[in-house]
Design an enzyme around this catalytic site. Structure first.
Site, PDB file in Angstrom:
ATOM      1  N   LYS A  58       0.665  -0.941   0.117  1.00  0.00           N
ATOM      2  CA  LYS A  58      -0.161   0.587  -0.532  1.00  0.00           C
ATOM      3  C   LYS A  58       1.050   1.201  -0.318  1.00  0.00           C
ATOM      4  CE  LYS A  58      -4.315  -1.785   1.684  1.00  0.00           C
ATOM      5  NZ  LYS A  58      -4.116  -3.676   1.858  1.00  0.00           N
TER       6      LYS A  58
HETATM    7  C1  LIG Z   1      -4.223  -4.513   0.614  1.00  0.00           C
HETATM    8  C2  LIG Z   1      -3.651  -5.922   0.616  1.00  0.00           C
HETATM    9  C3  LIG Z   1      -3.410  -6.841  -0.422  1.00  0.00           C
HETATM   10  C4  LIG Z   1      -4.966  -6.860  -1.123  1.00  0.00           C
HETATM   11  O1  LIG Z   1      -4.648  -6.127  -2.562  1.00  0.00           O
HETATM   12  P1  LIG Z   1      -5.958  -5.414  -2.935  1.00  0.00           P
HETATM   13  O2  LIG Z   1      -5.727  -4.352  -3.337  1.00  0.00           O
HETATM   14  O3  LIG Z   1      -7.176  -4.435  -2.091  1.00  0.00           O
HETATM   15  O4  LIG Z   1      -7.062  -6.518  -3.563  1.00  0.00           O
HETATM   16  C5  LIG Z   1      -3.198  -8.116  -0.580  1.00  0.00           C
HETATM   17  N1  LIG Z   1      -1.831  -8.074   0.614  1.00  0.00           N
HETATM   18  C6  LIG Z   1      -1.097  -7.272   1.178  1.00  0.00           C
HETATM   19  C7  LIG Z   1      -0.180  -7.053   2.705  1.00  0.00           C
HETATM   20  C8  LIG Z   1      -2.429  -5.941   1.701  1.00  0.00           C
HETATM   21  O5  LIG Z   1      -1.603  -4.821   2.496  1.00  0.00           O
END
Ligand SMILES: *Cc1c(COP(=O)(O)O)cnc(C)c1O
Length: 496
Positions: free
Chosen positions: A112
């Site tokens: 993120k």
């Molecule tokens: C948020 C997240 C995901 C999922 O990503 P999306 O865009 O919601 O599909 C997968 N792995 C980690 C470590 C995350 O923080």
């Protein structure tokens, strides 16, 4: 050609990219989508000579057309800098027969960061461009990862404040420490005596409270959201798919023009959708492989054409993928309906009223670019152990799901197309689950396990973890769910 944005559920009204970023969600509750998907303008082989920042610029300038070159360069330079612990920003590593793109080298060691380190700059630039003089107040409820990534992104960004609510006792020890030790004059972290839904509901109520909105306005403030449905989070994510492709060209795994696969551990469908946009922009992708954990709504959807959230919510060792409503899927639904807002709106209405909808056969045929699979908890733990034992490479639990799903895909299809697994978190962030997968059930303290993981993996403990080991607690506010608004008013110095 300029790209405008419109709602997936609206009447086709167009807004600029900076307006879409400022608004986050369209007024009709739909998501903003581009009115057309632009094509990459430079030949694929040229990307192999670019660094991450140049690649991000080449992609973002096509999607965010009302930002000037200077504005985009400034946003990119502020975001992808020494906050990342390696020069490449997103290193692509070959392990056995597959490539892992590591998106966890930013300040909170999860993917993120790729979007939340640039969103604050896109947002404040958007405010300036649209002559908004109010300071922006980011209000977020978090189940763990988003809160910290947003705090780190917005900390000390001029003309912004950020308030994060997390469920007290409902996040891991590491996640809580990451948040309550957050520095920055403009950051405020509050534990709520309730679960994540309570915190989320409280935040939504504040967003919709007209009295509060007025009080903010009177004080030169306005709310905004750092939620994953904001196109300001989606667009920066397209860049790393172009980047991964160019790294495979550079290391001669492929020639420019050859297809590759991506495997994406998926929750809210934001990350994988960005990959699909990269494909539509001209990156040769054979399959987008959508990996789910036991909350396999998306697997069922790709197999049957029915999206059905009426099922038990399962807590897994990949909590950031524990989601039953994948918000960003709406943007894919919009595309397969032939960009018909009324059809998209009707499906979303069924989803909110009945909890399910079924697409038509011809719409389902348009999903051929995707392949859905899932991995159970046992399969995931076994896969993490095997990958470590065979290659000495340790993945986190989310990446582990993607790795398992890729093995299943290979078995089912025999497809030999070069493949990139999108690696979304550092194993250090989920040290307990990772050590348990490799060594069997662990009961020691998190920090003890972190030390053991360092010895085992040979990868040094990242700064993000070292920082919290002896950092001062800077946020100790805890409130009842009913008191969230008064806590916000007090922090912002509003009367009433
Ligand atoms: C948020 C997240 C995901 C999922 O990503 P999306 O865009 O919601 O599909 C997968 N792995 C980690 C470590 C995350 O923080």
């Amino acid at each position: 050609m300029e790209v405008f944005y419109k709602s997936t559920r609206g009447d086709g009204t167009l807004v600029t990219s900076s307006q879409a970023i400022l608004k986050g969600l369209a007024d009709d509750g739909g998501l903003f989508v581009p009115d057309h998907i632009p094509q990459l303008e430079i030949p694929l082989e040229h990307f192999a000579d670019m660094d991450y920042r140049q690649t991000a610029y080449e992609v973002m300038r096509l999607m965010l057309t009302d930002y000037t070159d200077d504005e985009l360069h400034a946003c990119i330079d502020h975001a992808y800098d020494a906050k990342f612990d390696c020069e490449e920003i997103a290193p692509v590593k070959k392990v056995g027969g597959v490539h892992f793109m590591e998106l966890f080298h930013g300040s909170t060691i999860a993917f993120k960061d790729m979007a939340l380190s640039i969103l604050p700059h896109l947002l404040t630039t958007a405010a300036r461009k649209n002559e908004i003089t109010d300071d922006i107040v980011i209000l977020t409820a978090t189940s763990g990862d988003t809160g910290k990534a947003a705090l780190a992104g917005f900390a000390d960004v001029p003309h912004t404040r950020i308030i994060v609510f997390y469920p007290k006792g409902g996040v891991s020890k590491i996640q809580e420490l990451q948040m309550v030790t957050q520095k920055g004059e403009n950051t405020f972290v509050v534990g709520v005596k309730g679960n994540f839904d309570d915190a989320q509901t409280g935040v939504k109520m504040m967003f919709n409270d007209s009295n509060l909105k007025q009080a903010l306005n009177d004080n030169g403030l306005r709310f905004s959201s750092a939620n994953s449905i904001n196109i300001g989070r989606l667009v920066p994510q397209i860049a790393y798919y172009v980047w991964a492709y160019s790294r495979l060209v550079k290391d001669r795994t492929i020639k420019a023009g050859d297809p590759i696969n991506f495997v994406v551990p998926t929750g809210n469908f934001g990350n994988i959708l960005a990959g699909y946009y990269a494909k539509r922009m001209g990156i040769p992708v054979n399959k987008m492989i959508c990996a789910s954990n036991d909350n396999k709504v998306l697997y069922d959807f790709f197999r049957t054409g029915t999206y059905d959230r009426n099922r038990d919510f399962i807590l897994t060792s990949s909590p950031s993928m524990d989601i039953l409503i994948s918000s960003n899927l709406e943007r894919l639904i919009y595309l397969i309906t032939g960009e018909k807002e009324v059809d998209c709106k009707a499906f979303m209405k069924e989803l909110s009223e009945k909890g399910s909808y079924t697409i038509t056969e011809s719409e389902k045929e348009l999903l051929a670019d995707f392949y859905g699979e899932y991995a159970s908890e046992e399969e995931n733990a076994q896969g993490i152990k095997e990958t470590f034992e065979q290659y000495g490479y340790v993945t986190d639990t989310h990446t582990g799901v993607a790795n398992c799903v890729y093995r299943k895909y290979l078995k089912e299809t025999g497809d030999q197309t070069p493949t990139v697994i999108v690696s979304t978190a550092s194993p250090y962030k989920f040290a307990r689950s990772v050590m348990s997968a490799i060594k069997g059930e662990q009961t020691a303290d998190d920090f003890v396990l972190i030390g053991q993981l360092e010895t085992l993996s040979g990868t040094p403990i990242p700064n993000a973890i070292k920082e919290i080991m002896d950092a001062k607690i800077l946020h100790d506010t805890v409130c009842e769910t009913g008191a969230m608004e008064s806590v916000v008013r007090k922090y912002l110095g509003l009367e009433g």
